[in-house]
Design a protein around this motif. Structure first.
Motif, PDB file in Angstrom:
ATOM      1  N   LEU A 167      36.821  31.349  43.209  1.00  8.17           N
ATOM      2  CA  LEU A 167      37.723  32.727  43.645  1.00  8.17           C
ATOM      3  C   LEU A 167      38.395  32.271  44.385  1.00  8.17           C
ATOM      4  CD1 LEU A 167      36.521  36.029  42.899  1.00  8.17           C
ATOM      5  CD2 LEU A 167      34.920  35.262  45.045  1.00  8.17           C
ATOM      6  N   ILE A 189      39.710  34.979  46.886  1.00 12.26           N
ATOM      7  CA  ILE A 189      39.473  35.928  47.285  1.00 12.26           C
ATOM      8  C   ILE A 189      40.530  36.537  49.170  1.00 12.26           C
ATOM      9  CG2 ILE A 189      37.318  35.197  47.973  1.00 12.26           C
ATOM     10  CD1 ILE A 189      36.298  38.206  47.901  1.00 12.26           C
ATOM     11  N   ALA A 229      39.693  43.062  41.582  1.00  9.66           N
ATOM     12  CA  ALA A 229      39.335  41.294  41.177  1.00  9.66           C
ATOM     13  C   ALA A 229      40.031  41.547  39.373  1.00  9.66           C
ATOM     14  CB  ALA A 229      37.790  41.141  41.313  1.00  9.66           C
ATOM     15  N   LEU A 278      38.983  35.368  39.863  1.00  8.66           N
ATOM     16  CA  LEU A 278      38.562  33.911  39.723  1.00  8.66           C
ATOM     17  C   LEU A 278      38.481  33.571  37.880  1.00  8.66           C
ATOM     18  CD1 LEU A 278      35.210  33.416  39.423  1.00  8.66           C
ATOM     19  CD2 LEU A 278      34.331  35.061  38.144  1.00  8.66           C
ATOM     20  N   LEU A 281      31.124  38.886  40.283  1.00  9.07           N
ATOM     21  CA  LEU A 281      31.984  39.734  40.537  1.00  9.07           C
ATOM     22  C   LEU A 281      31.403  40.493  41.181  1.00  9.07           C
ATOM     23  CD1 LEU A 281      35.591  39.315  39.235  1.00  9.07           C
ATOM     24  CD2 LEU A 281      35.325  38.225  41.042  1.00  9.07           C
ATOM     25  N   ASP A 296      29.105  40.418  43.941  1.00  9.62           N
ATOM     26  CA  ASP A 296      29.985  40.136  45.934  1.00  9.62           C
ATOM     27  C   ASP A 296      30.680  41.558  46.429  1.00  9.62           C
ATOM     28  OD1 ASP A 296      31.756  39.596  47.628  1.00  9.62           O
ATOM     29  OD2 ASP A 296      31.918  37.943  45.744  1.00  9.62           O
ATOM     30  N   ILE A 315      33.812  42.975  46.681  1.00  5.24           N
ATOM     31  CA  ILE A 315      34.807  42.735  45.612  1.00  5.24           C
ATOM     32  C   ILE A 315      34.545  44.441  45.098  1.00  5.24           C
ATOM     33  CG2 ILE A 315      35.261  42.428  43.157  1.00  5.24           C
ATOM     34  CD1 ILE A 315      35.894  40.549  44.440  1.00  5.24           C
ATOM     35  N   ILE A 355      37.702  45.658  38.945  1.00  9.82           N
ATOM     36  CA  ILE A 355      37.523  44.635  38.275  1.00  9.82           C
ATOM     37  C   ILE A 355      37.778  44.559  36.511  1.00  9.82           C
ATOM     38  CG2 ILE A 355      35.928  42.549  37.408  1.00  9.82           C
ATOM     39  CD1 ILE A 355      33.117  43.694  39.667  1.00  9.82           C
TER      40      ILE A 355
END
Length: 313
Positions: free
Chosen positions: A20, A22, A31, A68, A104, A107, A110, A115
């Motif tokens: 990942l 980030i 993301a 990711l 994701l 998290d 995120i 996404i």
């Protein structure tokens, strides 16, 4: 550290290593989940001397987007999977991409409303299905994909090679391609059990793999989806064509205001500068170490950052 080692499917029997990337910022970030093309592939989607997924991850990360990527299941567990008569794209790709999206969402760094799925090649073809079957993405990026059936693309690629051969080799290859063609034509007439026991390509690709995919056509998912989509293709891509694939998407989705199309001059299937531009020189083409075109990364980043999240659609 910007790159975090993670595991997709930690609770399953097919754990996959991933990374990942980030950005370290205040507040949550959008993301992207990367989905591989056909065949076994590592998290960088290494092809010859190139690593398109690493390029995409590094480039999008720089623009403030988390990425990711992870090893494909057939890359890690290929030996045991190749004898699985029931293998389909569901086990090969779809299940793990949905697990990645869920990873994701868990998290807090995120933005769960932002996404996105980015599918390359076969991954792009599968993206609408993955979204519909549980991915629930804010939008889709389709790179070098196709609205056609996978076996039709394979036959076109075979015929492209055939047309480039000298007369003697052409005579041999024509018979081989005709044999493959006759097998592929009948796959939808087989029931699932027959399809599972019928080899169509090499030792391990069975009719069921193609039949199951064809029966879940991306066209149907695209027609039903109202998600924003960005469709990209390299003009010199010899795996898919501008006329049948890029224009095919346009015919299907061209009326929609939330679908963007972009064709890139002189780029190949990896969205890198074209070298030989011929399918029979594919291995040589991908041996030349290059990087995903900067403009492609900028365009994807700009598109992702412009999207308002799932609540708007």
């Amino acid at each position: 550290m910007a790159d975090e080692k993670i595991i997709i499917g930690a609770e399953t029997e097919h754990q996959l290593n991933g990374i990942l990337s980030i950005p370290q910022t205040v507040g949550s970030v959008p993301a992207v989940v990367l989905v591989h093309g056909s065949g076994p592939s590592d998290m960088d989607e290494k092809i010859g001397s190139n690593a398109p997924f690493k390029d995409l991850a590094d480039g999008l990360f720089e623009k403030g987007i988390a990425v990711l990527r992870y090893d494909k299941r057939t890359f890690v567990y290929g030996k045991e999977m190749k004898n699985d008569l029931e293998l389909s794209v569901k086990e090969e790709s779809i299940e793990d991409t949905i697990l990645a999206a869920d990873f994701l969402r868990d998290d807090s760094r995120i933005d769960s409303d932002k996404i996105f799925i980015l599918g390359h090649s076969l991954g792009g073809m599968l993206a609408p299905r993955i979204d519909a079957e549980g991915g629930n993405f804010a939008g889709m990026v389709i790179m070098g994909g196709s609205p056609r059936k996978f076996e039709d693309i394979l036959m076109d690629q075979n015929n492209e090679v055939l047309n480039s051969l000298n007369p003697f080799l052409k005579w041999i290859a024509k018979k081989q391609i005709a044999a493959i063609s006759s097998k592929l034509k009948n796959i939808y007439e087989l029931n699932d059990e027959e399809a599972k026991s019928t080899r169509v390509l090499g030792k391990h690709v069975r009719a069921y793999y193609l039949k199951e995919m064809g029966e879940h056509s991306s066209v149907n998912y695209l027609r039903e989806s109202n998600k924003p989509i960005f469709i990209l293709q390299g003009e010199k891509d010899f795996h898919v064509t501008v006329e049948k694939d890029f224009e095919g998407y346009k015919k299907l989705l061209g009326e929609r205001s939330n679908v963007k199309f972009k064709l890139y001059p002189n780029l190949n299937h990896l969205f890198m500068p074209s070298v030989y531009g011929e399918i029979r020189k594919a291995k040589k083409e991908y041996k030349v170490a290059q990087h995903v075109d900067r403009q492609v990364i900028c365009d994807i980043a700009e598109w992702v950052l412009q999207q308002g999240g799932t609540s708007k659609f």
